[in-house]
Design an enzyme around this catalytic site. Structure first.
Site, PDB file in Angstrom:
ATOM      1  N   GLY A  46       0.863  -1.176   0.000  1.00  0.00           N
ATOM      2  CA  GLY A  46       0.000   0.000   0.000  1.00  0.00           C
ATOM      3  C   GLY A  46       0.894   1.219   0.000  1.00  0.00           C
ATOM      4  O   GLY A  46       1.829   1.306  -0.790  1.00  0.00           O
ATOM      5  N   GLU A  47       0.645   2.114   0.925  1.00  0.00           N
ATOM      6  CA  GLU A  47       1.469   3.323   1.016  1.00  0.00           C
ATOM      7  C   GLU A  47       2.019   3.381   2.445  1.00  0.00           C
ATOM      8  O   GLU A  47       1.273   3.605   3.395  1.00  0.00           O
ATOM      9  CB  GLU A  47       0.590   4.537   0.679  1.00  0.00           C
ATOM     10  CG  GLU A  47       1.353   5.830   0.610  1.00  0.00           C
ATOM     11  CD  GLU A  47       2.593   5.755  -0.267  1.00  0.00           C
ATOM     12  OE1 GLU A  47       2.494   5.262  -1.414  1.00  0.00           O
ATOM     13  OE2 GLU A  47       3.675   6.160   0.196  1.00  0.00           O
ATOM     14  N   SER A  48       3.329   3.176   2.565  1.00  0.00           N
ATOM     15  CA  SER A  48       3.895   3.017   3.899  1.00  0.00           C
ATOM     16  C   SER A  48       3.738   4.279   4.749  1.00  0.00           C
ATOM     17  O   SER A  48       3.537   4.181   5.963  1.00  0.00           O
ATOM     18  CB  SER A  48       5.361   2.589   3.821  1.00  0.00           C
ATOM     19  OG  SER A  48       6.108   3.506   3.072  1.00  0.00           O
ATOM     20  N   CYS A  78       6.011  -5.414   0.178  1.00  0.00           N
ATOM     21  CA  CYS A  78       6.116  -4.074  -0.403  1.00  0.00           C
ATOM     22  C   CYS A  78       6.116  -3.006   0.699  1.00  0.00           C
ATOM     23  O   CYS A  78       7.076  -2.906   1.436  1.00  0.00           O
ATOM     24  CB  CYS A  78       5.024  -3.878  -1.445  1.00  0.00           C
ATOM     25  SG  CYS A  78       5.499  -2.695  -2.690  1.00  0.00           S
ATOM     26  N   ARG A 104      12.946   3.240  -0.862  1.00  0.00           N
ATOM     27  CA  ARG A 104      11.535   3.280  -1.313  1.00  0.00           C
ATOM     28  C   ARG A 104      11.425   3.665  -2.775  1.00  0.00           C
ATOM     29  O   ARG A 104      12.282   4.345  -3.308  1.00  0.00           O
ATOM     30  CB  ARG A 104      10.753   4.323  -0.513  1.00  0.00           C
ATOM     31  CG  ARG A 104      10.500   3.936   0.912  1.00  0.00           C
ATOM     32  CD  ARG A 104       9.653   5.001   1.593  1.00  0.00           C
ATOM     33  NE  ARG A 104       8.341   5.101   0.970  1.00  0.00           N
ATOM     34  CZ  ARG A 104       7.616   6.212   0.968  1.00  0.00           C
ATOM     35  NH1 ARG A 104       8.056   7.309   1.520  1.00  0.00           N
ATOM     36  NH2 ARG A 104       6.418   6.212   0.389  1.00  0.00           N
ATOM     37  N   ILE A 131       5.112  -3.062  -7.750  1.00  0.00           N
ATOM     38  CA  ILE A 131       4.337  -1.829  -7.933  1.00  0.00           C
ATOM     39  C   ILE A 131       4.995  -0.726  -7.102  1.00  0.00           C
ATOM     40  O   ILE A 131       4.919  -0.754  -5.872  1.00  0.00           O
ATOM     41  CB  ILE A 131       2.866  -2.007  -7.486  1.00  0.00           C
ATOM     42  CG1 ILE A 131       2.219  -3.184  -8.235  1.00  0.00           C
ATOM     43  CG2 ILE A 131       2.092  -0.718  -7.719  1.00  0.00           C
ATOM     44  CD1 ILE A 131       0.825  -3.544  -7.734  1.00  0.00           C
ATOM     45  N   HIS A 168       4.399  -8.451  -4.755  1.00  0.00           N
ATOM     46  CA  HIS A 168       3.049  -8.709  -4.240  1.00  0.00           C
ATOM     47  C   HIS A 168       2.584 -10.133  -4.542  1.00  0.00           C
ATOM     48  O   HIS A 168       1.939 -10.354  -5.570  1.00  0.00           O
ATOM     49  CB  HIS A 168       2.059  -7.731  -4.891  1.00  0.00           C
ATOM     50  CG  HIS A 168       2.237  -6.322  -4.453  1.00  0.00           C
ATOM     51  ND1 HIS A 168       1.502  -5.771  -3.438  1.00  0.00           N
ATOM     52  CD2 HIS A 168       3.081  -5.355  -4.882  1.00  0.00           C
ATOM     53  CE1 HIS A 168       1.877  -4.518  -3.258  1.00  0.00           C
ATOM     54  NE2 HIS A 168       2.828  -4.244  -4.120  1.00  0.00           N
ATOM     55  N   GLU A 170       0.155 -11.554  -3.251  1.00  0.00           N
ATOM     56  CA  GLU A 170      -1.322 -11.579  -3.157  1.00  0.00           C
ATOM     57  C   GLU A 170      -1.980 -11.183  -4.474  1.00  0.00           C
ATOM     58  O   GLU A 170      -3.182 -11.334  -4.624  1.00  0.00           O
ATOM     59  CB  GLU A 170      -1.787 -10.669  -2.001  1.00  0.00           C
ATOM     60  CG  GLU A 170      -1.779  -9.178  -2.265  1.00  0.00           C
ATOM     61  CD  GLU A 170      -0.404  -8.525  -2.217  1.00  0.00           C
ATOM     62  OE1 GLU A 170       0.612  -9.225  -2.139  1.00  0.00           O
ATOM     63  OE2 GLU A 170      -0.356  -7.275  -2.291  1.00  0.00           O
TER      64      GLU A 170
HETATM   65  N1  GLN Z   1       5.781   2.904  -2.734  1.00  0.00           N
HETATM   66  C1  GLN Z   1       5.042   2.410  -1.615  1.00  0.00           C
HETATM   67  C2  GLN Z   1       5.573   2.946  -0.302  1.00  0.00           C
HETATM   68  O1  GLN Z   1       6.604   3.538  -0.268  1.00  0.00           O
HETATM   69  C3  GLN Z   1       5.046   0.905  -1.589  1.00  0.00           C
HETATM   70  C4  GLN Z   1       4.350   0.391  -2.808  1.00  0.00           C
HETATM   71  C5  GLN Z   1       3.515  -0.829  -2.571  1.00  0.00           C
HETATM   72  O2  GLN Z   1       3.296  -1.278  -1.446  1.00  0.00           O
HETATM   73  N2  GLN Z   1       3.002  -1.341  -3.657  1.00  0.00           N
HETATM   74  O3  GLN Z   1       4.950   2.758   0.709  1.00  0.00           O
END
Ligand code: GLN
Length: 181
Positions: A46-48, A78, A104, A131, A168, A170
């Site tokens: 997701g988005e850390s 990720c 990242r 991704i 990923h 999943e």
């Molecule tokens: N770019 C995202 C981050 O820095 C990670 C990307 C992802 O989980 N697909 O959190």
């Protein structure tokens, strides 16, 4: 065994669907009480940065860090790998448990996302979907086992009970990494 899936943001539902296909029970974790009775954890992609903020506001940060310090098995994918890392280039660490430094957004723009198949540890032809993925820029302990290198970059590691994946699992049909976990 009850698997807890951190469900604050990102691809948690997809992890739950993979565990359901394996007939494994799981629980989505959104508040500290939901950690009771959990035997292992999945931290999704997701988005850390968003996940870090939500970990603080929900009160989940400290109890999860405690469980990880006690050695609870965890798979971070990720953004989840970023949360686990001891060092994050240009940012403070989150749980800081996995002795690696991650970089990242290593593959640049979202358009730089890609798919390959390769070896992950003992497994061959594993489908890997990246991704805006991080990669492991540095391994900080000899105990860290490198499971995959793609395009010259470390993308999968194991250390004690931690599995860290830049891609990923999943988002593919292949459940072998879940079975290993
Ligand atoms: N770019 C995202 C981050 O820095 C990670 C990307 C992802 O989980 N697909 O959190």
């Amino acid at each position: 065994m009850m698997t807890g899936i951190l469900a604050l943001q990102g691809a948690f539902a997809e992890h739950a669907a993979c565990l359901a296909r394996l007939g494994e029970p799981c629980r989505l974790i959104r508040k500290p009480e939901e950690l009771h009775g959990v035997d292992r954890l999945i931290l999704p992609g997701g988005e850390s940065t968003a996940q870090r903020k939500l970990l603080e506001t929900t009160g989940l940060f400290s109890p999860i860090r405690e469980l990880l310090r006690e050695g609870m098995p965890v798979m971070g994918t990720c953004a989840g790998l970023i949360l686990l890392a001891q060092e994050v280039a240009g940012a403070p660490p989150c749980f800081g448990i996995l002795p690696v430094e991650v970089q990242r957004n290593a593959y640049g723009r979202q358009l730089g996302s890609f798919f390959v198949q390769g070896q992950v540890g003992e497994l061959t032809d594993v489908p890997m979907r990246f991704i805006r993925a991080p990669y492991v820029a540095r391994v900080l302990s000899e105990e860290v086992e490198v499971l995959n290198v793609t395009e010259g970059r470390i993308t999968a590691v194991r250390w004690r009970n931690c599995l860290g994946l830049a891609f990923h699992p999943e988002l593919t049909e292949d459940l072998r990494l879940y079975q290993c976990f």
